[in-house]
Motif scaffolding. Sequence first.
Motif, PDB file in Angstrom:
ATOM      1  N   LEU A 155       0.847  -1.190   0.000  1.00  8.62           N
ATOM      2  CA  LEU A 155       0.000   0.000   0.000  1.00  8.62           C
ATOM      3  C   LEU A 155       0.884   1.242   0.000  1.00  8.62           C
ATOM      4  O   LEU A 155       1.695   1.433   0.891  1.00  8.62           O
ATOM      5  CB  LEU A 155      -0.921  -0.005   1.223  1.00  8.62           C
ATOM      6  N   ILE A 177       2.066  -8.977   3.722  1.00 10.18           N
ATOM      7  CA  ILE A 177       1.581  -7.710   4.242  1.00 10.18           C
ATOM      8  C   ILE A 177       2.438  -7.314   5.434  1.00 10.18           C
ATOM      9  O   ILE A 177       2.964  -8.178   6.145  1.00 10.18           O
ATOM     10  CB  ILE A 177       0.082  -7.862   4.652  1.00 10.18           C
ATOM     11  N   GLU A 181       0.215  -2.079   7.138  1.00  7.95           N
ATOM     12  CA  GLU A 181      -0.797  -2.402   6.128  1.00  7.95           C
ATOM     13  C   GLU A 181      -1.903  -3.277   6.712  1.00  7.95           C
ATOM     14  O   GLU A 181      -3.076  -3.124   6.358  1.00  7.95           O
ATOM     15  CB  GLU A 181      -0.140  -3.100   4.937  1.00  7.95           C
TER      16      GLU A 181
END
Length: 295
Positions: A155, A177, A181
Amino acid sequence: MKQSIVTGMGEALWDMLPEGKKIGGAPANFAYHISQFGIDSRVVSAVGKDTAGSELLENLRDKSLKGLIEKTDFPTGSVEVEVDEKGIPCYNIREDVAWDHIPFTPQTAELARQTQAICFGSLAQRHPASRSTIHRFLDTMPDGDGQYKIFDINLRQGFYTQEIISTSLQKCNILKINDEELDIVTRLFALPGTGQEESCRTLLKRYALKALILTCGARGSFVFTPEETSYRDTPKVEVADTVGAGDSFTAAFTAAILSGGTVREAHHLAVDVSAYICTQKGAMPLLPGTFTKRI
């Protein structure tokens, strides 16, 4: 090792670092690092018909990195990278660039049919053109136990939506991840519970994932599967910068899994490789043989 094609798909660009520009982009970083383990890799992206694009293609050739890099009428991508005193990067990503417009060609479709593992993220899906190409590639890939569709969520700034994340989670079978995030995803999807592990377990089950990799910076990392949990401390190293460290983690983990390694073996290698990358400047340093010979 079974011969297989592994693809990194999305942004290929120039990281404009304080010491000068270096080639980067998460999918290109991933494809480069996995190629160092002797795996046949490709990067799928796009550049502009400009000097920066020609230099990027030349740099990829110098690194013996193969790919499908289309030339478009949009400028080659670049990112202004500022690194703080702890080596943590901050990105300012140029918009409406070549990798926002990656076309789906007959050659792309043929590569998809030959790809055993792909790594893709959310950033290259910010524009409908590249988003459509990524989705078509994923849908064209064969299905099966030995196929890996890795969503390294990445992200960045405001370049993501709940819909992009949701669709990607439905199409992937491995999620990578980081802790920040995970907090965003937990809020966006109103995941139950208050702990990181519970959120990860919910995602793992909800999307029928083979594995979920959670990295927590200096606080270590986890790999969750339906059967087990692996945890590793983050080694203490002298950090030059952390650019590309996460991509090298994903590449090393994937290389080990493809070579028949266990989740714990893959996790161990990934942690060691990413720690080494943090001691080097830029996203694509050469890995020592002590790492590449471990699979």
